[in-house]
Scaffold this motif. Structure first.
Motif, short mmCIF file in Angstrom:
data_model
loop_
_atom_site.label_atom_id
_atom_site.label_comp_id
_atom_site.label_asym_id
_atom_site.label_seq_id
_atom_site.Cartn_x
_atom_site.Cartn_y
_atom_site.Cartn_z
N ASN A 193 6.95 10.06 2.53
CA ASN A 193 6.10 10.86 1.64
C ASN A 193 6.01 10.27 0.23
OD1 ASN A 193 8.80 11.49 1.12
ND2 ASN A 193 8.10 13.28 -0.05
N CYS A 194 4.94 10.55 -0.45
CA CYS A 194 4.76 10.08 -1.83
C CYS A 194 3.79 11.02 -2.51
CB CYS A 194 4.24 8.63 -1.85
SG CYS A 194 4.60 7.81 -3.43
N HIS A 195 3.56 10.79 -3.77
CA HIS A 195 2.58 11.59 -4.49
C HIS A 195 1.41 10.68 -4.86
CE1 HIS A 195 4.26 9.85 -8.27
NE2 HIS A 195 5.31 9.74 -7.46
N ASN A 196 0.41 11.23 -5.42
CA ASN A 196 -0.75 10.40 -5.76
C ASN A 196 -0.53 9.64 -7.04
OD1 ASN A 196 -2.23 11.29 -3.52
ND2 ASN A 196 -2.77 13.21 -4.62
N HIS A 197 -0.78 8.36 -6.99
CA HIS A 197 -0.64 7.53 -8.20
C HIS A 197 -1.42 6.25 -8.01
CE1 HIS A 197 2.17 4.90 -6.01
NE2 HIS A 197 2.66 6.03 -5.48
N GLU A 198 -1.53 5.50 -9.08
CA GLU A 198 -2.27 4.23 -8.99
C GLU A 198 -1.61 3.32 -7.97
OE1 GLU A 198 -1.62 1.49 -12.42
OE2 GLU A 198 -0.30 3.08 -13.20
N SER A 255 7.75 5.45 -9.09
CA SER A 255 8.80 5.75 -8.11
C SER A 255 8.22 5.85 -6.70
CB SER A 255 9.52 7.05 -8.50
OG SER A 255 10.83 7.04 -8.02
N CYS A 256 7.42 4.84 -6.32
CA CYS A 256 6.66 4.90 -5.07
C CYS A 256 7.55 4.71 -3.86
CB CYS A 256 5.55 3.84 -5.09
SG CYS A 256 4.59 3.83 -3.56
N ASN A 257 7.64 5.73 -3.04
CA ASN A 257 8.53 5.67 -1.88
C ASN A 257 8.09 4.64 -0.83
OD1 ASN A 257 10.19 7.53 -3.00
ND2 ASN A 257 9.35 9.28 -1.88
N PRO A 258 6.82 4.64 -0.40
CA PRO A 258 6.41 3.65 0.62
C PRO A 258 6.66 2.22 0.17
CG PRO A 258 4.76 5.35 0.42
CD PRO A 258 5.72 5.57 -0.71
N TYR A 259 6.44 1.96 -1.13
CA TYR A 259 6.66 0.62 -1.65
C TYR A 259 8.08 0.16 -1.34
CZ TYR A 259 6.64 -3.34 -4.90
OH TYR A 259 6.72 -4.60 -5.44
N VAL A 290 0.86 -1.19 0.00
CA VAL A 290 0.00 0.00 0.00
C VAL A 290 0.90 1.23 0.00
CG1 VAL A 290 -1.79 1.25 1.25
CG2 VAL A 290 -1.73 -1.26 1.31
N CYS A 291 0.51 2.23 -0.81
CA CYS A 291 1.28 3.47 -0.80
C CYS A 291 0.88 4.27 0.43
CB CYS A 291 1.02 4.27 -2.09
SG CYS A 291 1.81 5.89 -2.09
N ASN A 292 1.49 3.96 1.54
CA ASN A 292 1.14 4.58 2.82
C ASN A 292 2.03 5.79 3.07
OD1 ASN A 292 0.65 5.28 5.42
ND2 ASN A 292 1.02 3.24 6.29
ZN LIG Z 1 3.44 5.90 -3.77
#
Ligand SMILES: [Zn+2]
Lengths: 620, 443
Positions: A346-351, A363-367, A339-341
């Protein structure tokens, strides 16, 4: 009969006495003592050094990169100076009187002695020399010598080629004490770049001839002659056109471009911006130019940025490595989702990042927080501290197999290892050596910023380009290098023929490669698109506290059978996609297609017009 | 006539003639090697030094043979005439144009004649004639004065050329005088004077200092002090060791010689500071080994010793020299005054030692011949010949091997120079001629 007959014996004894004295003296001078033999040799023997021609440097297509110029040195023998009209002399040679006196002083002190000729003015061009030569004879004690000097017909690749300089006092004494005792005080040696690394191959082998000379110093009889062996030419891996193009693109910018041919590890171009004309460090104005390049220019063009700064954090690009290692280690699969938590990091909005590809694309940081956590805290020990130690050591070894955190054995002098932290680092060195975390006092939660390529990771642009080559090759690399062939029929150094495998198997690369293609197709690096070529890339942003962030992009192309892998750093170039991606795509297109498309030309103009930093920029 | 010639040849002293020919031949070969030029490879090329030398040797031998045909009495009777003619030549030559700054030569075509070379045998003839005249006693003051003038007149003209080297050779007659009865004390006194003088100059030139219980003396003053002490010691020696009736005389001798020694040291110091020029001082310093001078005044000596030293034990081989010949010219005057360098370089220690042995044998043979004469004239002439050749040999070799300052004086039979070879040959042939009739004549 006379009474003085016996006196004959006194006279005979006197004669015998004189002869005995002569005999002893002759025995001493001719047999027992060698001093006079040595002095005779000094008088009669004249050794003439035959200097071999230094090897030339070519680009990968046989274009001349380093040629030879004819130059003239003005020599002075201080002892022979007589009746010099200083004013006239100084105006002829365009030097000040203080400079004149300083040079004379220099020529008579240190290892220059006043009865030996030493260099007064170095490397005068042919034109300059022909202006002064008619008057030279009227100045007693001055003489001239013809010499060859390096010349750079294209004026590019200054950092790659390096320069040649008269051997320094330190290097000379080192060579005499612990070296091979090859050099003379007036020899020229490669100081940086390829000139330094391949000094032995380029310089050749000096020859010498012994002559018997007469009283006037004319060589009369040749006793012995050892021919000089010319230096080898170097056939570099540099593509002159690509190199020049890259240097043009990087005008008014600060940063690096490194392009590698993945299938061989040969460096196609190595650009450090701002650059300078290598001819500046070849001629008479070396000292002035060198000082200017080193100190007076705030942008410090003398620095070879692709290797000099190994403390750039790789940023998002490092997620590629994290993904590969995690799949290899089995802590995730290609289809693992998290989950992009944004509460974690921090992250931005994405699928939703339901698999590795999507996570990389966005480039999902939480992932990657989760991925890294799984790599570090593997549940092998109950204590999270002990567990993290085990995890980080494994992770460290894997990352290093990508050529990161290690000193690549390349032929660029001064490469640095960068940093991939290990347990020891957090135990003893971080945050500071005097006050480190200490053993068992740190865990994943302390070091999680490494997960997204921030934290304590440091890499050089060269290592990033090599990473692009590794992904292009799906799992291995040849150590990046600059020389294809030493000598016309020679080969490259054997270590550059060896494949270095990463610890990630080839099959894990496909999802990453696909993700990188998506990044360019409709992700963060759409500026890198080229209509006719499938480009795979990944942007990165290196955060910078004091000024705009650095813009970083790595890429390779085409997707199948890649021909070029590239890393572009535009310092203070803000977000990754903007400049670095555009420049990388232009380089790729130029290299693979030669003619730019309409879209490419538009991009090119944008890049050329962009003034990100100029030499007057004032920043720390 | 034929019979007579046979008679003379049969009586000529073969060892002396043989040694003479060996030296002359070796000399010619050395000049050939030292001044060889590829343009004129033949030894008889008159354009080069060796061709001229060969020509002079041939002339000398012809004149030598002519001398052998002369009557001994004729030679003796012509002594003063020869002396007179040569002295006149010495006077006239002073009005000739200078060559290398000296009025020493008559120039006739391509050849030059140096009358001072003839003065050596002419003066010898005159001295021999005078001293062998019946009733002449060398102990008499008048005799000494006349001999002095016989030497001094040509000596004075030679000094005017100026040619101090040749003048020095005229001092060699002291040996002749000694043999004929001149007091040995004079010779001994001169010998000591030379020793004391040389040491004084040495101390002066070395500028050595001696520390003595914290007092620092210049070494030459300490030396003076030593002379004073020696005089005092001898004084006490005389007091206790010599019988009372001889003491007074010995005291006087001791005092006088002590005073003379001190005066000598003082005058050496004075001369060194005030009379000598820098170049003289430099020469002494170089000679005493106080200074190794590669350029300047030490140049000749340095180059010469280098050439000799480079010969090593066995030499480089004939024509293989690399310093002392015309091709390389590292040694100046390598075919005249420094000819010994060429020989020593090419033949090494073996050769140079052989050469000094040959010279010594040659000199001793002359003395042996002189001593077997019944004729006083021949004996004195023989001693003149031996002394002059000895001086040349001694000064030349000592100079070349760095034991004496550089004095321009040739090595007999070796150095290039026609007048010298002719002059020396005439001396030897006169001696040979006189010797060959020693049994016929009682004089
Ligand atoms: Zn993300």
């Amino acid at each position: 009969m006379d009474s003085f007959q016996h006196r004959r014996w006194i006279i005979i004894l006197t004669m015998l006495f004189v002869t005995v004295v002569f005999g002893v003296r002759l025995l001493y001078v001719q047999v027992l003592n060698n001093d006079w033999k040595n002095r005779a040799e000094q008088i009669t023997h004249h050794k003439v050094t035959i200097h071999p021609a230094r090897g030339l440097l070519y680009d990968r297509n046989g274009e001349l990169l380093v040629a030879v110029n004819q130059v003239y040195d003005i020599l002075v023998t201080p002892k022979d100076l007589k009746g010099i009209d200083t004013v006239e002399f100084c105006s002829l040679f365009k030097i000040s009187k203080t400079e004149f006196l300083q040079k004379i002083e220099h020529a008579s002190t240190g290892y220059n002695v006043s009865y030996k000729a030493s260099t007064f003015i170095e490397s005068m061009s042919k034109e300059e020399y022909s202006r002064v030569v008619p008057y030279l004879k009227s100045f007693n004690g001055f003489d001239s010598k013809r010499r060859t000097n390096r010349g750079y017909p294209n004026g590019v690749a200054a950092h790659v080629l390096g320069y040649v300089r008269k051997i320094s006092a330190e290097q000379y004494s080192k060579d005499q004490k612990v070296g091979e005792k090859y050099y003379n005080q007036n020899d020229y040696v490669g100081v940086t770049g390829l000139e330094k690394v391949y000094e032995k191959e380029l310089r050749g082998e000096r020859g010498s001839a012994f002559f018997l000379r007469d009283y006037a110093g004319n060589d009369k009889t040749n006793l012995e002659e050892n021919y000089a062996i010319s230096g080898n030419n170097l056939y570099t891996s540099i593509d002159l056109k690509l190199q020049s193009y890259g240097e043009r693109l990087m005008k008014n910018k600060l940063g690096s471009i490194v392009a590698i041919e993945p299938s061989t590890g040969e460096i196609l171009s190595l650009i450090s911006a701002p650059s300078f004309d290598p001819n500046k460090l070849s001629g008479r104005e070396f000292s002035e130019n060198y000082k200017e390049l080193l100190n007076n220019d705030t942008l410090k063009p003398i620095i070879n940025r692709p290797i000099y700064n190994a403390n750039y954090r790789p940023g998002s690009i490092f997620k590629l490595v994290q993904a590969l290692i995690a799949m290899q280690e089995g802590v995730i699969t290609e289809n693992t989702g998290f989950v992009c938590n944004k509460a974690l990091i921090n992250c931005h909005n994405h699928e939703p990042p339901s698999n590795v590809q999507i996570a990389i694309k966005h480039s999902c940081n939480p992932y990657f927080y989760h991925v890294y956590k799984r790599l570090i805290q593997r549940g092998e020990e109950k204590s999270i501290f002990k567990d993290s130690r085990i995890g980080i050591e494994k992770w460290n070894a894997s990352v290093k197999s990508f050529g990161l955190g290690i000193k690549l054995n390349t032929d660029i002098p001064g490469v640095k290892p960068g940093r991939i932290p290990d347990a020891n680092y957090y135990d003893n060195e971080f945050p500071s050596k005097t006050n480190p975390y200490g053993k068992h006092r740190w865990a994943f939660s302390t070091i999680y910023s490494n997960s997204i390529g921030e934290g304590e990771i440091g890499v050089s642009p060269l290592q990033m380009a090599n990473l692009a080559a590794i992904i292009a090759n799906r799992g291995y690399y040849y150590t990046p290098h600059l020389v294809k062939k030493i000598g016309k029929d020679g080969s490259k150094r054997p270590e550059y023929l060896k494949k270095n495998y990463t610890m990630a198997a080839a099959k894990y690369f496909e999802p990453v490669v696909s993700a990188m293609e998506m990044v360019v197709e409709n992700g963060t690096a759409m500026g890198a698109q080229i209509d006719s070529i499938r480009v795979c890339g990944k942007t990165g942003t290196v955060q910078n506290k004091t000024f705009n962030d650095h813009s970083v992009f790595i890429a390779f192309a085409p997707r199948e059978n890649p021909k070029i892998a590239i890393a572009v750093y535009v310092e203070y170039g803000t977000w990754g996609g903007i400049w670095a991606a555009k420049i990388a795509s232009l380089m790729i297109e130029k290299y693979l297609v030669k003619e730019l498309s309409e879209k490419g030309k538009k991009k090119e103009k944008e890049v050329l017009d962009a003034i990100i930093l100029d030499k007057h920029s004032d920043f720390k | 006539m034929e019979n007579r010639a046979k008679n003379i040849i049969g009586k000529v002293d073969i060892p002396l003639l043989g040694l003479f020919l060996v030296l002359v031949f070796a000399g010619l070969l050395t000049v050939y090697s030292a001044s060889f030029s590829e343009e004129y490879p033949q030894i008889y090329s008159l354009d080069k030094a060796y061709g001229k030398q060969l020509a002079w040797i041939v002339i000398s031998l012809i004149i030598g043979v002519l001398i052998l045909t002369l009557e001994g009495s004729f030679i003796r009777n012509s002594a003063y005439i020869v002396y007179g003619v040569v002295t006149l030549m010495l006077l006239v030559v002073l009005f000739m144009p200078a060559i290398k700054g000296a009025h020493s030569w008559f120039k006739i075509g391509g050849f030059t004649i140096q009358p001072s070379e003839f003065a050596k045998f002419a003066t010898s003839l005159a001295i021999a004639h005078y001293l062998s005249t019946s009733g002449i006693k060398i102990q008499e003051a008048k005799t000494k004065v006349i001999v002095f003038f016989l030497i001094a007149v040509p000596g004075f003209f030679i000094l005017q050329q100026p040619d101090p080297g040749t003048l020095l050779v005229f001092f060699s007659f002291i040996f002749v005088m000694y043999r004929e009865g001149l007091s040995g004390n004079i010779l001994l006194g001169m010998f000591f004077a030379i020793i004391i003088g040389v040491m004084a100059i040495f101390f002066k030139a070395s500028e050595a200092n001696v520390s003595f219980f914290g007092w620092v003396f210049a070494a030459n003053y300490l030396y003076l002090f030593v002379i004073v002490i020696a005089t005092v010691l001898i004084h006490f020696g005389i007091t206790y060791l010599v019988m009372p009736r001889y003491r007074a005389k010995k005291y006087i001798i001791n005092m006088v010689s002590g005073a003379i020694a001190m005066l000598l040291v003082f005058s050496c110091n004075y001369a060194y500071d005030n009379v000598f020029k820098d170049r003289h001082r430099d020469r002494f310093e170089v000679m005493f080994g106080l200074k190794l001078d590669r350029k300047g005044v030490g140049y000749n000596s340095y180059q010469a010793l280098s050439a000799i030293g480079s010969g090593g034990p066995a030499g480089k081989g004939y024509f293989k020299g690399t310093l002392s010949n015309d091709k390389y010219k590292h040694v100046p005057e390598q075919s005249t005054d420094f000819i010994f360098c060429s020989w020593a370089e090419e033949w090494g220690f073996l050769g140079s030692f052989l050469l000094i042995i040959l010279y010594t044998a040659f000199l001793i043979r002359i003395i042996m011949i002189a001593e077997r004469q019944k004729s006083k004239f021949t004996r004195i002439f023989g001693y003149c010949t031996a002394s002059i050749l000895f001086f040349h040999y001694m000064i030349n070799i000592a100079m070349v091997i760095g034991l004496a300052p550089v004095i321009g004086i040739p090595l007999p039979f070796f150095s290039k120079g026609g007048s010298a070879i002719l002059g020396f040959s005439i001396m030897i042939f006169i001696l040979l001629r006189m010797d060959s009739e020693r049994k016929d004549v009682l004089r």
